[in-house]
Design a protein around this motif. Structure first.
Motif, mmCIF file in Angstrom:
data_model
loop_
_atom_site.group_PDB
_atom_site.id
_atom_site.type_symbol
_atom_site.label_atom_id
_atom_site.label_comp_id
_atom_site.label_asym_id
_atom_site.label_seq_id
_atom_site.Cartn_x
_atom_site.Cartn_y
_atom_site.Cartn_z
ATOM 1 N N LEU A 43 -56.592 24.949 79.277
ATOM 2 C CA LEU A 43 -57.559 23.857 79.301
ATOM 3 C C LEU A 43 -57.972 23.428 77.900
ATOM 4 O O LEU A 43 -58.264 22.255 77.658
ATOM 5 N N SER A 44 -58.004 24.365 76.963
ATOM 6 C CA SER A 44 -58.448 24.050 75.604
ATOM 7 C C SER A 44 -57.472 23.135 74.867
ATOM 8 O O SER A 44 -57.797 22.623 73.792
ATOM 9 N N TYR A 45 -56.292 22.929 75.428
ATOM 10 C CA TYR A 45 -55.305 22.015 74.849
ATOM 11 C C TYR A 45 -55.278 20.671 75.582
ATOM 12 O O TYR A 45 -54.310 19.923 75.489
ATOM 13 N N ASN A 46 -56.332 20.352 76.320
ATOM 14 C CA ASN A 46 -56.364 19.097 77.072
ATOM 15 C C ASN A 46 -56.207 17.911 76.116
ATOM 16 O O ASN A 46 -56.788 17.891 75.026
ATOM 17 N N PRO A 47 -55.407 16.925 76.490
ATOM 18 C CA PRO A 47 -55.122 15.791 75.586
ATOM 19 C C PRO A 47 -56.341 14.923 75.290
ATOM 20 O O PRO A 47 -56.343 14.168 74.312
ATOM 21 N N GLU A 48 -57.391 15.055 76.097
ATOM 22 C CA GLU A 48 -58.603 14.263 75.855
ATOM 23 C C GLU A 48 -59.445 14.850 74.719
ATOM 24 O O GLU A 48 -60.395 14.224 74.248
ATOM 25 N N GLY A 49 -59.104 16.062 74.303
ATOM 26 C CA GLY A 49 -59.842 16.702 73.216
ATOM 27 C C GLY A 49 -61.225 17.183 73.615
ATOM 28 O O GLY A 49 -62.124 17.305 72.772
#
Length: 363
Positions: free
Chosen positions: A110-116
């Motif tokens: 989750l910490s790599y979600n593209p939304e930042g």
């Protein structure tokens, strides 16, 4: 890491216009973080999006970072997926707080979600939860930590446990947060509201003391008022807290002189590095004010823990040295200037060698 202040907003229990007014007041005072609960969401996706999106974007325009507190059930209720966090980004949120955890690998992904979006973790469990997540090579700059708050009297964290939990996160350089409670606020997320602190010892303390205490631990970067709405006075008192220096309240005795009040108000107090167990000594003020007389007064009774004393004219080179009493003793060469209120004696533990400190007058 820079320290910040926050407030809490509960859109499912509040009036949007009152929320906006509260946010505007906080923004003017320098608050920059909003904790917003989505745990009680019961309406459909469209209504939720409108209700939360409007207030989050309004706050964003005033410089606030909003973290949404969510539970796993919200994904099913709103028909969204952990693999796509765009819904929360579209609301304007900067992060989501996971009220419940997963297996470690899930949080890391989750910490790599593209939304930042930041992924904020529950800090109030003293287990290897964070270590497990980091072992899966999580995107650490996007991992935050935030303690719980506790609406039931007697249910919040004990101090030693709080320290142990917080050290786990701070040891990894994770951004941390914890809650203080307003005594004027009427509600939080649930129907029980005995206040909303993280620490039980804070439940009935003044809100600015709660804040000073959390920052003094050196383990909390963000202090958030857990319940809504704090009074204007409470907002101002918290905003006035020095976030980086230990601050102690003081109640002056009636006979405190002008020079003694000036010494107490000095902004450059620090505890000598070669400490003594009897008192905290601030010695530079005796150099700064060495040529100013300080007549004898209030010097015959035994000084007690938390008393603030200043060397009088009979103390030779130590005249105008400020001390905070740590062990009861008598010394007629010192004047009693004021007392640290009993509830603030908890702050004495943070006066280590070389610690910088200041006083907050109560009268």
């Amino acid at each position: 890491m820079k320290r910040e202040l926050g407030i809490s907003i509960y859109p499912d229990h509040s009036d949007p216009q009152v929320d906006r007014t509260y946010i505007e007041k906080a923004a003017k005072l320098g608050y920059s973080r909003i904790f917003m609960s989505m745990l009680e969401v019961t309406e459909g996706k469209e209504k939720v999006s409108e209700k939360f999106g409007n207030i989050i974007h309004f706050a964003k325009g005033l410089g606030f970072e909003t973290i949404l507190d969510i539970a796993p059930s919200i994904f099913d209720d709103l028909g969204i997926s952990y693999d796509d966090l765009s819904f929360f980004a579209e609301l304007g949120a900067e992060g989501i707080r996971l009220d419940e955890g997963f297996d470690g690998n899930k949080e890391a992904m989750l910490s790599y979600n593209p939304e930042g979006l930041a992924i904020e973790l529950n800090m109030s469990n003293n287990v290897a939860y964070l270590d497990n997540i980091l072992s899966y090579e999580a995107n650490e700059p996007f991992i935050y930590g935030c303690h719980n708050f506790y609406p039931q009297e007697g249910s919040a964290l004990p101090y030693d446990f709080f320290i142990s939990c917080s050290e786990r996160f701070k040891g990894h350089g994770i951004k941390t947060a914890a809650f203080v409670t307003s005594h004027a606020a009427q509600y939080g997320p649930w129907d029980v509201n005995d206040g909303l602190p993280t620490l039980e010892m804070h439940r009935h303390l003044p809100i600015d003391l709660q804040t000073r205490h959390l920052f003094a631990t050196g383990l909390i970067d963000t202090v958030i008022i857990g319940n809504a709405y704090a009074s204007d006075e409470e907002l101002e008192r918290v905003a006035a807290v020095d976030r980086y220096k230990v601050s102690l309240g003081i109640e002056f005795v009636p006979a405190a002189t002008e020079i003694e009040r000036k010494i107490v108000a000095d902004k450059k107090h620090f505890r000598r590095g070669d400490i003594t167990s009897m008192a905290v000594r601030s010695t530079m003020v005796r150099v700064k004010y060495k040529d100013i007389e300080n007549p004898v007064h209030d010097n015959t009774e035994e000084f007690q823990i938390g008393d603030v004393v200043v060397g009088n004219d009979e103390f030779g080179k130590y005249k105008n040295e400020l001390q905070i009493v740590l062990e009861p003793h008598r010394d007629s060469r010192k004047n009693l200037v004021g007392k640290i209120p009993s509830e603030e004696l908890i702050m004495l533990d943070f006066l280590k060698p070389w610690t910088k400190f200041q006083f907050v007058p109560k009268n």
